[in-house]
Design an enzyme around this catalytic site. Structure first.
Site, PDB file in Angstrom:
ATOM      1  CG  HIS A  67       3.561  15.779  -4.945  1.00  0.00           C
ATOM      2  ND1 HIS A  67       2.600  15.181  -5.743  1.00  0.00           N
ATOM      3  CD2 HIS A  67       3.185  15.498  -3.661  1.00  0.00           C
ATOM      4  CE1 HIS A  67       1.703  14.576  -4.977  1.00  0.00           C
ATOM      5  NE2 HIS A  67       2.050  14.740  -3.704  1.00  0.00           N
ATOM      6  CD  GLU A  68       5.808  15.227  -0.458  1.00  0.00           C
ATOM      7  OE1 GLU A  68       5.426  15.741   0.600  1.00  0.00           O
ATOM      8  OE2 GLU A  68       5.231  14.250  -0.971  1.00  0.00           O
ATOM      9  CG  HIS A  71       1.522  18.087   0.032  1.00  0.00           C
ATOM     10  ND1 HIS A  71       0.159  18.063  -0.160  1.00  0.00           N
ATOM     11  CD2 HIS A  71       2.003  16.981  -0.599  1.00  0.00           C
ATOM     12  CE1 HIS A  71      -0.163  16.999  -0.882  1.00  0.00           C
ATOM     13  NE2 HIS A  71       0.940  16.330  -1.172  1.00  0.00           N
TER      14      HIS A  71
END
Length: 381
Positions: A67-68, A71
């Site tokens: 998820h990170e 980003h």
């Protein structure tokens, strides 16, 4: 949030883990192995439950990391450098060296994280379905189903329109595009985060007294975190607005007093501390900055060791220094000031020290910017 140890790099970005991850990792693994899996899938050994619980917890955190990382990858594609990623108690934090230049970039950077979590949830759900067709309803299906559900929940929670969640970034992008005012958009998202935090605290306390126990307290803790983070984001947004258009050269202290790293702490205390009354002193060699020493660092040296300890030994070293150019926008410098615990930046031109920026310089610039905004707003009214 600082990392307690490093795991390596993914997509060129350093990955760190805060010690608090161990707490939530143990709690998740224990809840799965000692409660959820035995209750839902009886008949297995304690060893099997713990293997399934630990494996599910590990894969869950790998999903948080994905998820990170998503980003960070999209941020880099939109021209924003990424300092590092840190996993901690409430998930992960991607530390970006700057902000999105337009609402579209903000939308892409914020939206990709929940999308990745949703896709992971769908992936694990499909695998769980296929495994159940082949083997029936068992412990492996249970672990896969839990991973599917938790990733979908993570995606849904993150798109709630409240800062500092990804949904808050999405809300900020929408308001920014509609109004053309980044600061107003940031304040709207931050206040939405504050409101969500209040709701979570209230629901968590209510659930606790209804018998939910740790689950209710955990929800209240998340709400408390959201309120604190949302408040910090609003303050940062207002500070950025006050400092918009201000260059580093406009606020720096030019030509600061310097010293050599070979000077002893005793000499510094006797000849510099009271003579110049500086709370920070850059260390230079032939005009090039090589370190930074502060009063807090000096105070940490016992009096009996000051004669034998040099400033270079106690300084913020060259590799930790925050360097800036005179023409750099002050708002671009602010996110980097936390790289060194001393909270100061050295201003360099042609590799030579020309100034220093301290927290006091920032505070004065914010006060001037706020007064300017108030005066402009008053005339406009």
């Amino acid at each position: 949030m600082r990392a307690s140890f490093r795991l390596g790099r993914v997509a060129g970005v350093p990955i760190g883990v805060n010690w608090s991850v161990l707490v939530i990792f143990v709690l998740i693994a224990w809840a799965l192995a000692a409660s959820l899996f035995p209750r839902s899938y009886p008949g297995h050994s304690a060893f099997a439950y713990w293997v399934a619980g630990l494996a599910a917890a590990v894969v869950f955190f790998l999903g948080l990391l994905a998820h990170e990382v998503s980003h960070s990858v999209i941020a880099k594609r939109n021209g924003i450098e990424v300092e590092d990623i840190t996993l901690w108690l409430f998930g992960g934090v991607s530390k970006l060296k700057g902000e999105a230049r337009d609402p579209g970039a903000e939308l892409r950077i914020a939206g990709v994280g929940p999308l990745v979590s949703l896709l992971l949830g769908i992936f694990f759900g499909v695998i769980a379905f296929l495994v159940s067709l082949a083997t029936g309803r068992g412990l492996l299906v249970g672990a896969l189903s839990w991973l599917a559900g938790i990733n979908v929940l993570l995606a849904i929670f993150n798109v709630l329109p409240a800062a500092p969640l990804d949904g808050g970034r999405l809300l900020r992008a929408v308001v920014w595009r509609a109004t053309g005012d980044r600061t107003k958009a940031s304040v709207v998202a931050a206040r939405a985060g504050w409101g969500l935090g209040i709701v979570l605290i209230a629901v968590g306390i209510w659930q606790f007294f209804r018998g939910a126990g740790v689950g209710g307290l955990w929800l209240a803790l998340i709400g408390w975190f959201l309120i604190g983070a949302a408040g910090a984001e609003e303050r940062q947004a207002r500070m950025g607005s006050a400092l918009r258009g201000v260059r580093v050269a406009d606020v720096m202290t030019p030509q600061p007093q310097t010293a050599s790293g070979e000077m002893t702490v005793a000499d510094f205390v006797d000849h510099y501390l009271f003579a110049y009354r500086h709370s920070a002193l850059p260390l230079t060699e032939d005009g090039h900055p090589v370190g930074l020493v502060t009063l807090d660092r000096v105070r940490g040296i016992p009096p009996d060791r000051r004669e034998s300890t040099t400033l270079g030994e106690v300084s913020c070293r060259a590799g930790e220094l925050v360097l800036a150019s005179p023409d750099e926008q002050l708002t671009d410098l602010l996110p980097r000031l936390n790289q060194c615990a001393d909270g100061r930046a050295l201003v360099v031109s042609d590799q030579r020290l020309v100034g220093i920026v301290s927290p006091s310089d920032i505070s004065r610039a914010v006060q001037r910017g706020s007064m300017r905004e108030q005066m402009t707003g008053g005339r406009a009214g």
